[in-house]
Write a protein that holds these residues in place. Structure first.
Motif, mmCIF file in Angstrom:
data_model
loop_
_atom_site.group_PDB
_atom_site.id
_atom_site.type_symbol
_atom_site.label_atom_id
_atom_site.label_comp_id
_atom_site.label_asym_id
_atom_site.label_seq_id
_atom_site.Cartn_x
_atom_site.Cartn_y
_atom_site.Cartn_z
ATOM 1 N N VAL A 169 0.837 -1.202 0.000
ATOM 2 C CA VAL A 169 0.000 0.000 0.000
ATOM 3 C C VAL A 169 0.872 1.253 0.000
ATOM 4 O O VAL A 169 0.571 2.237 -0.682
ATOM 5 C CB VAL A 169 -0.963 -0.010 1.203
ATOM 6 C CG1 VAL A 169 -1.621 1.350 1.394
ATOM 7 C CG2 VAL A 169 -2.038 -1.077 0.997
ATOM 8 N N LYS A 222 1.131 4.419 -3.071
ATOM 9 C CA LYS A 222 0.959 5.859 -2.843
ATOM 10 C C LYS A 222 1.856 6.679 -3.771
ATOM 11 O O LYS A 222 1.647 7.883 -3.924
ATOM 12 C CB LYS A 222 1.251 6.200 -1.381
ATOM 13 C CG LYS A 222 0.204 5.660 -0.417
ATOM 14 C CD LYS A 222 0.542 5.989 1.032
ATOM 15 C CE LYS A 222 -0.515 5.426 1.971
ATOM 16 N NZ LYS A 222 -0.184 5.688 3.402
ATOM 17 N N GLU A 240 -10.721 -9.669 1.991
ATOM 18 C CA GLU A 240 -10.736 -8.454 2.810
ATOM 19 C C GLU A 240 -10.946 -8.756 4.288
ATOM 20 O O GLU A 240 -11.675 -8.062 5.002
ATOM 21 C CB GLU A 240 -11.768 -7.463 2.261
ATOM 22 C CG GLU A 240 -11.435 -7.062 0.820
ATOM 23 C CD GLU A 240 -12.396 -6.073 0.177
ATOM 24 O OE1 GLU A 240 -13.340 -5.638 0.872
ATOM 25 O OE2 GLU A 240 -12.201 -5.749 -1.007
ATOM 26 N N LEU A 275 -6.221 -3.716 4.926
ATOM 27 C CA LEU A 275 -5.688 -3.163 3.686
ATOM 28 C C LEU A 275 -6.067 -3.987 2.454
ATOM 29 O O LEU A 275 -5.734 -3.593 1.331
ATOM 30 C CB LEU A 275 -4.164 -3.024 3.779
ATOM 31 C CG LEU A 275 -3.659 -2.052 4.846
ATOM 32 C CD1 LEU A 275 -2.147 -1.920 4.776
ATOM 33 C CD2 LEU A 275 -4.312 -0.680 4.713
ATOM 34 N N LYS A 335 -8.971 -4.293 1.101
ATOM 35 C CA LYS A 335 -9.864 -3.485 0.271
ATOM 36 C C LYS A 335 -9.075 -2.474 -0.554
ATOM 37 O O LYS A 335 -9.349 -2.263 -1.744
ATOM 38 C CB LYS A 335 -10.891 -2.780 1.148
ATOM 39 C CG LYS A 335 -11.934 -1.946 0.379
ATOM 40 C CD LYS A 335 -12.942 -1.355 1.341
ATOM 41 C CE LYS A 335 -13.947 -0.479 0.609
ATOM 42 N NZ LYS A 335 -14.763 -1.248 -0.348
ATOM 43 N N VAL A 336 -8.074 -1.858 0.066
ATOM 44 C CA VAL A 336 -7.246 -0.868 -0.638
ATOM 45 C C VAL A 336 -6.533 -1.522 -1.821
ATOM 46 O O VAL A 336 -6.525 -0.993 -2.938
ATOM 47 C CB VAL A 336 -6.221 -0.243 0.325
ATOM 48 C CG1 VAL A 336 -5.321 0.747 -0.415
ATOM 49 C CG2 VAL A 336 -6.930 0.450 1.479
ATOM 50 N N GLU A 342 -8.961 -2.675 -4.704
ATOM 51 C CA GLU A 342 -9.584 -1.601 -5.482
ATOM 52 C C GLU A 342 -8.591 -0.853 -6.368
ATOM 53 O O GLU A 342 -9.004 -0.032 -7.188
ATOM 54 C CB GLU A 342 -10.280 -0.613 -4.539
ATOM 55 C CG GLU A 342 -11.522 -1.190 -3.876
ATOM 56 C CD GLU A 342 -12.209 -0.204 -2.964
ATOM 57 O OE1 GLU A 342 -11.596 0.849 -2.655
ATOM 58 O OE2 GLU A 342 -13.351 -0.469 -2.553
ATOM 59 N N ASP A 343 -7.316 -1.157 -6.233
ATOM 60 C CA ASP A 343 -6.304 -0.467 -7.046
ATOM 61 C C ASP A 343 -5.947 -1.359 -8.234
ATOM 62 O O ASP A 343 -5.347 -2.426 -8.070
ATOM 63 C CB ASP A 343 -5.061 -0.171 -6.203
ATOM 64 C CG ASP A 343 -4.163 0.868 -6.861
ATOM 65 O OD1 ASP A 343 -3.916 0.745 -8.076
ATOM 66 O OD2 ASP A 343 -3.708 1.795 -6.155
#
Length: 240
Positions: free
Chosen positions: A82, A86, A109, A113, A115-116, A119-120
């Motif tokens: 994650v 960024k 999930e 993290l 979900k993060v 979704e990317d």
């Protein structure tokens, strides 16, 4: 079951039983702390993530250019991945993990993290042994593109270059095998690695047989259990 502790999942793996747990410690208030154990050994905790994030920050700070392709070795609780995402220059991120259970925790999930990462669209999970893929440059890390080269490889699997999650990992830390991994880096590509211990001179010298620039960073973070700072290390190497 106490609200202060929950075992979310436990599965057999090639390395032994691996479990995901969640706990709260009243001293720290309404904060969920996620932990991963392998057998009776604690592998990681969301209490201490500064150095895992620093692995991405320090490693990617040395990478030049845009539209970066990056490999993360070791998914863990997702903090290194994650942190890498960024960086707006990241075009694609391959997160390699040998344990299907750990990948599934993120896909389902069960960890914050997941979900993060899900979704990317730049993120992709790769099920496989980092060490096997690292030392096979003719095929490499990307199962869809043999021999692909990357801008950075970020590694967080073993406890240190001399303390191994699996004894078989020890064979990776040689000039020959590090050279095979470095073949998968683009010119001026970066290899960075986390360690729980202070920088080790012998390992810095070993890295110097493969990379033309080697730096070791000490990362400090507050340890509330000890009431003082603790430290981890991040090695950052640049290829010719």
């Amino acid at each position: 079951m106490s609200l202060l502790f929950e075992e979310i999942d436990s599965q057999d793996s090639p390395l032994g039983e691996i479990s995901l747990r969640k706990r709260r410690i009243p001293t720290f208030g309404d904060r969920d702390i996620y932990e991963v154990k392998l057998g009776e050994e604690f592998l990681m905790s969301s209490m201490f993530v500064d150095a895992e994030e620093a692995l991405s920050d320090l490693g990617l700070a040395q990478v030049k250019g845009e539209n970066l392709s990056v490999v993360v070795g070791g998914l863990g609780l997702g903090y290194t991945a994650v942190a890498a995402l960024k960086d707006p220059r990241i075009k694609e991120l391959l997160v390699v993990d040998a344990l299907e259970t750990v990948i599934s925790w993120h896909q389902k999930e069960l960890v914050p993290l997941g979900k993060v990462l899900n979704e990317d669209s730049r993120n992709r999970y790769v099920l496989g042994s980092f060490f096997d893929l690292a030392t096979a440059p003719e095929t490499g890390f990307d199962p869809t593109s043999n021999g692909k080269k990357f801008d950075a490889i970020l590694l967080d699997i073993d406890h240190s270059p001399t303390e191994f999650l699996n004894p078989s990992n020890a064979g990776f830390y040689t000039t020959d095998n590090l050279t095979l991994m470095a073949e998968q880096l683009k010119p001026n590509g970066v290899f960075a690695m986390w360690s729980q211990n202070p920088p080790e001179d012998n390992f810095i010298a070993l890295l110097g047989t493969v990379f033309n620039q080697v730096d070791a960073h000490l990362v400090s973070f507050f340890n509330p259990f000890q009431g003082k700072d603790s430290t981890n290390s991040v090695y950052v190497c640049v290829k010719n």
